[in-house]
Scaffold this motif. Sequence first.
Motif, PDB file in Angstrom:
ATOM      1  N   ASP A 129      46.415  38.859  15.101  1.00 31.06           N
ATOM      2  CA  ASP A 129      47.119  40.001  15.672  1.00 31.06           C
ATOM      3  C   ASP A 129      47.594  40.884  14.521  1.00 31.06           C
ATOM      4  O   ASP A 129      48.588  40.573  13.854  1.00 31.06           O
TER       5      ASP A 129
ATOM      6  N   ARG B  28      48.899  43.881  14.467  1.00 23.77           N
ATOM      7  CA  ARG B  28      50.194  44.536  14.670  1.00 23.77           C
ATOM      8  C   ARG B  28      51.342  43.588  14.318  1.00 23.77           C
ATOM      9  O   ARG B  28      52.299  43.975  13.652  1.00 23.77           O
ATOM     10  N   GLN B  29      51.241  42.334  14.753  1.00 20.51           N
ATOM     11  CA  GLN B  29      52.284  41.352  14.442  1.00 20.51           C
ATOM     12  C   GLN B  29      52.341  41.091  12.940  1.00 20.51           C
ATOM     13  O   GLN B  29      53.423  40.989  12.365  1.00 20.51           O
TER      14      GLN B  29
ATOM     15  N   LEU C  69      51.523  43.163  10.516  1.00 23.23           N
ATOM     16  CA  LEU C  69      52.135  44.328   9.871  1.00 23.23           C
ATOM     17  C   LEU C  69      53.640  44.368  10.097  1.00 23.23           C
ATOM     18  O   LEU C  69      54.403  44.717   9.190  1.00 23.23           O
ATOM     19  N   ASN C  70      54.077  44.015  11.300  1.00 27.44           N
ATOM     20  CA  ASN C  70      55.511  43.968  11.578  1.00 27.44           C
ATOM     21  C   ASN C  70      56.203  42.921  10.717  1.00 27.44           C
ATOM     22  O   ASN C  70      57.304  43.149  10.212  1.00 27.44           O
TER      23      ASN C  70
END
Length: 139
Positions: free
Chosen positions: A91, A93-94, A96-97
Amino acid sequence: MFNDIGALELVTIVVLAILVFGPDKLPKVVQDVAGFVRKIRAFSDSAKQDIRSELGPDFKDFEFEDLNPKTFIRKQLSTNEDLRDIRSSFDLRQELNDVTDAVNGRDPEPAPAGPGPDLVKKPAAPSSEQRTPFDADAT
């Protein structure tokens, strides 16, 4: 075949062809060029058939387009089950967060994945007895 030719370039080619060959000879030149292209295509198709027949039945589904590295890699990535599992479990996005939180000093949200080392969390500062002494002469 000519995917990257724009309208202005095509008009320029037509105008140059009319100027070079003249309006009387242009239809004959176009017919000759079209016949030449047909002969080249027929020659390449017969060469492909000859190569397929010489390779034998093991290569009956062989496509010459697969020799293009980009097509070959895309085909291999889409058929490999392990790579599909890895791609679906990742994932972006996860990730990068988590990196953003680590850079900003915030505690990252707990990941839904199974147990494993937390590579994003900043390690605790070592105590003074664990630190190596600084030697200015050694550097």
